[in-house]
Design a protein around this motif. Sequence first.
Motif, mmCIF file in Angstrom:
data_model
loop_
_atom_site.group_PDB
_atom_site.id
_atom_site.type_symbol
_atom_site.label_atom_id
_atom_site.label_comp_id
_atom_site.label_asym_id
_atom_site.label_seq_id
_atom_site.Cartn_x
_atom_site.Cartn_y
_atom_site.Cartn_z
ATOM 1 N N THR A 28 -30.776 -57.055 -64.952
ATOM 2 C CA THR A 28 -31.738 -58.047 -64.466
ATOM 3 C C THR A 28 -31.829 -59.229 -65.420
ATOM 4 N N TYR A 29 -31.985 -58.919 -66.707
ATOM 5 C CA TYR A 29 -32.098 -60.008 -67.675
ATOM 6 C C TYR A 29 -30.835 -60.863 -67.706
ATOM 7 N N LEU A 30 -29.672 -60.238 -67.747
ATOM 8 C CA LEU A 30 -28.432 -61.015 -67.856
ATOM 9 C C LEU A 30 -28.232 -61.931 -66.655
ATOM 10 N N ALA A 31 -28.637 -61.489 -65.476
ATOM 11 C CA ALA A 31 -28.529 -62.356 -64.304
ATOM 12 C C ALA A 31 -29.494 -63.538 -64.409
ATOM 13 N N LEU A 32 -30.708 -63.294 -64.850
ATOM 14 C CA LEU A 32 -31.683 -64.372 -65.004
ATOM 15 C C LEU A 32 -31.223 -65.378 -66.053
ATOM 16 N N ARG A 33 -30.666 -64.882 -67.133
ATOM 17 C CA ARG A 33 -30.149 -65.768 -68.172
ATOM 18 C C ARG A 33 -28.959 -66.572 -67.643
ATOM 19 N N ARG A 59 -47.101 -54.258 -66.278
ATOM 20 C CA ARG A 59 -48.505 -54.592 -66.013
ATOM 21 C C ARG A 59 -49.356 -53.330 -65.969
ATOM 22 N N THR A 60 -48.870 -52.322 -65.273
ATOM 23 C CA THR A 60 -49.609 -51.065 -65.169
ATOM 24 C C THR A 60 -49.659 -50.352 -66.513
ATOM 25 N N PHE A 61 -48.531 -50.318 -67.212
ATOM 26 C CA PHE A 61 -48.478 -49.653 -68.515
ATOM 27 C C PHE A 61 -49.472 -50.275 -69.485
ATOM 28 N N LEU A 62 -49.568 -51.585 -69.502
ATOM 29 C CA LEU A 62 -50.432 -52.275 -70.467
ATOM 30 C C LEU A 62 -51.903 -52.240 -70.074
ATOM 31 N N GLU A 63 -52.229 -51.641 -68.955
ATOM 32 C CA GLU A 63 -53.639 -51.388 -68.674
ATOM 33 C C GLU A 63 -54.207 -50.358 -69.643
ATOM 34 N N GLY A 64 -53.338 -49.555 -70.227
ATOM 35 C CA GLY A 64 -53.792 -48.544 -71.178
ATOM 36 C C GLY A 64 -53.612 -48.940 -72.633
ATOM 37 N N TYR A 65 -52.991 -50.091 -72.906
ATOM 38 C CA TYR A 65 -52.730 -50.536 -74.271
ATOM 39 C C TYR A 65 -52.920 -52.051 -74.350
ATOM 40 N N ASP A 66 -53.186 -52.525 -75.543
ATOM 41 C CA ASP A 66 -53.258 -53.974 -75.760
ATOM 42 C C ASP A 66 -51.860 -54.572 -75.880
ATOM 43 N N VAL A 67 -50.976 -53.869 -76.578
ATOM 44 C CA VAL A 67 -49.616 -54.374 -76.783
ATOM 45 C C VAL A 67 -48.633 -53.216 -76.826
ATOM 46 N N LEU A 68 -47.387 -53.535 -76.504
ATOM 47 C CA LEU A 68 -46.258 -52.648 -76.768
ATOM 48 C C LEU A 68 -45.543 -53.178 -77.994
ATOM 49 N N ALA A 69 -45.377 -52.352 -79.011
ATOM 50 C CA ALA A 69 -44.701 -52.744 -80.254
ATOM 51 C C ALA A 69 -43.298 -52.148 -80.268
ATOM 52 N N ILE A 70 -42.296 -53.012 -80.395
ATOM 53 C CA ILE A 70 -40.889 -52.607 -80.445
ATOM 54 C C ILE A 70 -40.199 -53.440 -81.523
ATOM 55 N N PRO A 71 -38.952 -53.129 -81.871
ATOM 56 C CA PRO A 71 -38.244 -53.991 -82.819
ATOM 57 C C PRO A 71 -38.024 -55.396 -82.248
ATOM 58 N N VAL A 72 -37.764 -56.321 -83.148
ATOM 59 C CA VAL A 72 -37.263 -57.636 -82.745
ATOM 60 C C VAL A 72 -35.742 -57.579 -82.671
ATOM 61 N N VAL A 73 -35.147 -57.082 -83.721
ATOM 62 C CA VAL A 73 -33.720 -56.782 -83.781
ATOM 63 C C VAL A 73 -33.569 -55.465 -84.528
ATOM 64 N N GLY A 74 -32.449 -54.820 -84.345
ATOM 65 C CA GLY A 74 -32.258 -53.499 -84.934
ATOM 66 C C GLY A 74 -31.577 -53.503 -86.279
ATOM 67 N N ARG A 131 -30.838 -57.205 -77.527
ATOM 68 C CA ARG A 131 -31.393 -56.584 -76.318
ATOM 69 C C ARG A 131 -32.916 -56.446 -76.341
ATOM 70 N N PHE A 132 -33.503 -56.318 -77.531
ATOM 71 C CA PHE A 132 -34.954 -56.152 -77.583
ATOM 72 C C PHE A 132 -35.696 -57.411 -77.124
ATOM 73 N N SER A 133 -34.973 -58.506 -76.981
ATOM 74 C CA SER A 133 -35.615 -59.737 -76.471
ATOM 75 C C SER A 133 -35.712 -59.747 -74.954
ATOM 76 N N PHE A 134 -35.017 -58.855 -74.258
ATOM 77 C CA PHE A 134 -34.875 -58.953 -72.812
ATOM 78 C C PHE A 134 -36.186 -58.710 -72.055
ATOM 79 N N LEU A 135 -36.979 -57.732 -72.497
ATOM 80 C CA LEU A 135 -38.119 -57.275 -71.715
ATOM 81 C C LEU A 135 -39.140 -58.384 -71.485
ATOM 82 N N SER A 136 -39.469 -59.117 -72.515
ATOM 83 C CA SER A 136 -40.462 -60.174 -72.385
ATOM 84 C C SER A 136 -40.009 -61.247 -71.404
ATOM 85 N N VAL A 137 -38.719 -61.572 -71.432
ATOM 86 C CA VAL A 137 -38.200 -62.623 -70.546
ATOM 87 C C VAL A 137 -38.160 -62.137 -69.099
ATOM 88 N N ALA A 138 -37.647 -60.946 -68.881
ATOM 89 C CA ALA A 138 -37.534 -60.437 -67.512
ATOM 90 C C ALA A 138 -38.904 -60.252 -66.866
#
Length: 482
Positions: A318-323, A376-391, A418-425
């Motif tokens: 999905t992300y690669l197509a949008l990009r 959207r549904t997942f973040l109803e239970g959390y303020d933020v999702l914390a993941i790496p920026v790069v590995g 790849r960790f940048s993809f989620l926010s954009v998609a």
Amino acid sequence: MRPDTTFSGPELCARPAREIVADLRKGALDPADLVEASATRISQVEDDVNAMVTVCADRARAQIADLPDHAAANAQLAGWLAGLPIGIKDLNNVAGVRTTFGNLAMKDFIAPESEPMVERLESRGGLVMGKTNTPEFGAGGNSKNAVAGATRNPWDTRMNAGGSSGGAAVSLATGEVWLSQGSDLMGSLRTPAAHCGVLGLRPSPGRCGGGPAAAKFLPEATSGPMARDVRDIALFLDAMTGWDPRMPLSLDAPAESFQEAVARAPRAPRIAFSEDQNGFAAVETEIRAKLRSAMETVAAAGATVEETCPDLPYLNETYLALRGLHYGAVVGSLPQAVKETFGERLRANVDYGMGLTLDDIYAAMTRRSQIYDIMRTFLEGYDVLAIPVVGIAPAPVEEDFPRFVDGKEIGTYENWLRFSFLSVASLLPSLAMPAGFTDAGLPVSVQLIGPPRGEAVLLQAALFIEEALALPSAPIDPIRRH
């Protein structure tokens, strides 16, 4: 632990942007003195880092004369900068200033007028001090190009500064300016922030204007603020926010400014944490350890930290197509004389976009909606999702991208980021912020992804984390290693 550092620049350059702006608003500082301090610092460090590739100090001095007129209309705005020098990425036009896009065909281009985003910042009291380095048309995670060369990491000048807003990140880390604008399509605000130990916020679509001039309705590539701490990010975000009919995706400023939201005592956030986003991308063992240690410190300060991450089907495709749509519409529409000078990476990105099938595009639209609803549904239970920026920590500046991460061959530079993809998609706001240092003294950052149009929630969580980790945010002299 942060390595021992020095800062030999003007004292003004080491102060937080918000303090400088407060003094400017009171008349306790003269904008001319700030321009001189910035120019001094640029002259001190540019030979080592190559971040500010076009300096326009004379233009900044001339713009001071316009500040009283701008103040008459904007001095009551939360984002009024009152004469603060700032950096603008070399993908954005500033009237009368060279804008190269890192491309040989554009190396002598002088912009006849400024983009609306730049006009907004200048009308709100920002003084453009210079243009910051980027890879060719922003395509790459290492800020180097055939026009200006490579930007080097101030924490170890042998290493790269990330991209594509690498010059912006380095301009902050070394104290050349107090705030610097960047943009983001595949982590271009977040990766260089992580590599250089500063903050980069990818906002919601429209929060900081609209899409690129050639494709105003594409929301994937967006401008955003970069700064040295959370409160300064909030200041710059307020300066960048507001409706402008020339930017059709732009949003009205919120009723409560981002600075006001951050100023409230931060409550302990609810953080979902994943070391690798369910194995979505490779992460070095040391990066995992540093992020885990940071989250343990944040939990000890009172935050709720749970190791969890939702399943996100078809995120990569999905992300690669949008990009690809972005590159096909924006860069693929450039004149043939410019396209003939494209480097290999940029050409490959454009070719990928032009080669998308209708099925690819339709599938991306449907799957993006699914990914958004999951988050959207997942973040109803959390303020933020914390993941790496790069590995992985910053690599040598000569390498366009790392070939191996955690012993695994990654194949393409897109896989490295790849960790940048989620926010954009999902079009959710995200922030890269410092979380520690490797044993070799290179910055490690965490990425926070917030709820829809949830910059205030995101920044409140980030402030709690920043205060819990208590990492210094002062600028540094470039560390030269051999």
